[in-house]
Design a protein around this motif. Sequence first.
Motif, mmCIF file in Angstrom:
data_model
loop_
_atom_site.group_PDB
_atom_site.id
_atom_site.type_symbol
_atom_site.label_atom_id
_atom_site.label_comp_id
_atom_site.label_asym_id
_atom_site.label_seq_id
_atom_site.Cartn_x
_atom_site.Cartn_y
_atom_site.Cartn_z
ATOM 1 N N PRO A 179 0.822 -1.213 0.000
ATOM 2 C CA PRO A 179 0.000 0.000 0.000
ATOM 3 C C PRO A 179 0.855 1.262 0.000
ATOM 4 O O PRO A 179 1.906 1.323 0.650
ATOM 5 N N ALA A 180 0.391 2.264 -0.712
ATOM 6 C CA ALA A 180 1.125 3.529 -0.790
ATOM 7 C C ALA A 180 1.242 4.186 0.579
ATOM 8 O O ALA A 180 2.149 4.990 0.805
ATOM 9 N N SER A 181 0.334 3.841 1.492
ATOM 10 C CA SER A 181 0.387 4.410 2.841
ATOM 11 C C SER A 181 1.546 3.865 3.665
ATOM 12 O O SER A 181 1.900 4.428 4.697
ATOM 13 N N PHE A 182 2.145 2.755 3.227
ATOM 14 C CA PHE A 182 3.279 2.167 3.944
ATOM 15 C C PHE A 182 4.552 2.931 3.594
ATOM 16 O O PHE A 182 4.845 3.179 2.420
ATOM 17 N N SER A 183 5.332 3.275 4.597
ATOM 18 C CA SER A 183 6.671 3.803 4.316
ATOM 19 C C SER A 183 7.510 2.677 3.738
ATOM 20 O O SER A 183 7.163 1.486 3.851
ATOM 21 N N ASP A 184 8.632 3.025 3.112
ATOM 22 C CA ASP A 184 9.502 1.988 2.560
ATOM 23 C C ASP A 184 9.997 1.057 3.663
ATOM 24 O O ASP A 184 10.033 -0.173 3.484
ATOM 25 N N SER A 185 10.358 1.614 4.807
ATOM 26 C CA SER A 185 10.831 0.778 5.924
ATOM 27 C C SER A 185 9.746 -0.172 6.384
ATOM 28 O O SER A 185 10.004 -1.373 6.596
ATOM 29 N N ASP A 186 8.516 0.318 6.539
ATOM 30 C CA ASP A 186 7.425 -0.534 6.996
ATOM 31 C C ASP A 186 7.121 -1.630 5.978
ATOM 32 O O ASP A 186 6.849 -2.779 6.350
ATOM 33 N N ALA A 187 7.168 -1.291 4.701
ATOM 34 C CA ALA A 187 6.934 -2.304 3.669
ATOM 35 C C ALA A 187 7.966 -3.423 3.770
ATOM 36 O O ALA A 187 7.622 -4.619 3.668
ATOM 37 N N LEU A 188 9.216 -3.068 3.989
ATOM 38 C CA LEU A 188 10.278 -4.067 4.084
ATOM 39 C C LEU A 188 10.155 -4.885 5.368
ATOM 40 O O LEU A 188 10.307 -6.112 5.346
ATOM 41 N N LEU A 189 9.880 -4.227 6.472
ATOM 42 C CA LEU A 189 9.789 -4.926 7.756
ATOM 43 C C LEU A 189 8.589 -5.862 7.794
ATOM 44 O O LEU A 189 8.698 -7.023 8.218
ATOM 45 N N ILE A 190 7.443 -5.374 7.345
ATOM 46 C CA ILE A 190 6.235 -6.201 7.340
ATOM 47 C C ILE A 190 6.345 -7.280 6.268
ATOM 48 O O ILE A 190 6.000 -8.444 6.496
ATOM 49 N N GLY A 191 6.843 -6.899 5.101
ATOM 50 C CA GLY A 191 6.925 -7.839 3.987
ATOM 51 C C GLY A 191 7.802 -9.041 4.266
ATOM 52 O O GLY A 191 7.535 -10.138 3.783
ATOM 53 N N THR A 192 8.861 -8.843 5.051
ATOM 54 C CA THR A 192 9.779 -9.947 5.348
ATOM 55 C C THR A 192 9.553 -10.540 6.735
ATOM 56 O O THR A 192 10.368 -11.337 7.197
ATOM 57 N N GLY A 193 8.457 -10.143 7.385
ATOM 58 C CA GLY A 193 8.130 -10.736 8.674
ATOM 59 C C GLY A 193 8.947 -10.233 9.834
ATOM 60 O O GLY A 193 8.957 -10.844 10.909
ATOM 61 N N ARG A 194 9.627 -9.108 9.655
ATOM 62 C CA ARG A 194 10.411 -8.564 10.754
ATOM 63 C C ARG A 194 9.529 -7.887 11.807
ATOM 64 O O ARG A 194 9.953 -7.691 12.921
ATOM 65 N N ARG A 195 8.340 -7.523 11.421
ATOM 66 C CA ARG A 195 7.330 -7.119 12.397
ATOM 67 C C ARG A 195 5.962 -7.443 11.825
ATOM 68 O O ARG A 195 5.759 -7.408 10.593
#
Length: 217
Positions: A179-195
Amino acid sequence: MDLFSHSWTALLEAVAGTPDDDFEQPSGCTGWLVRDLVCHLVIDAQDVLITLVTPADTAPTVDAITYWKLVEPPTGEDPLDALIPRLATAYGDPRWLKFHLDDVGSAAGRAAGLADPDLCVSTRDEVLTVGDYLSAYVLEWTLHHLDLIAHLPSAAEPPAETLAAARASLEKIAGARFPASFSDSDALLIGTGRRPPTDAEKTALGALAAKLPLILG
């Protein structure tokens, strides 16, 4: 190749600037302290050096995106994963880990800058161009930079351009956009299961939520 250099230099500088006491803090890699992560980076730097001097005489089998395979979450039983904390402990004083990473990591950076991006190299039983190999590692360095600073709020974040490039790579691997509402950091962290995503983030993810996390190997 510029993004590789930018992301790697930023990560090396972040490690160099990490206070020794913070090497005992947890990292963003489950089960690893910061010192364990830094030890892993030493091995990653060695892998870059080895790959860049392992030319292949066949056509590429993967590119910067297909280089990454989706794997099952780690169980802690992998022998190399178990070896990393023991190696990190053996360094003792964090300054030796910093020194070794700076030494090998700087060499890997120089080798990358001198390499022909069109040359084919072999690694992990695959063949790809140097340019694609180094592009793939922008994702690796950026994720590990986020791992390094996960519990170090005063540490420098990855450069904005490498965060954006890493997000773009992860979206290609996922076959969908975050989603465009996700920051790049959040996209990476959520996408790879880091949070885990919040309820609102999970709703925003829609069908993509069922594909997550993307564990790369």
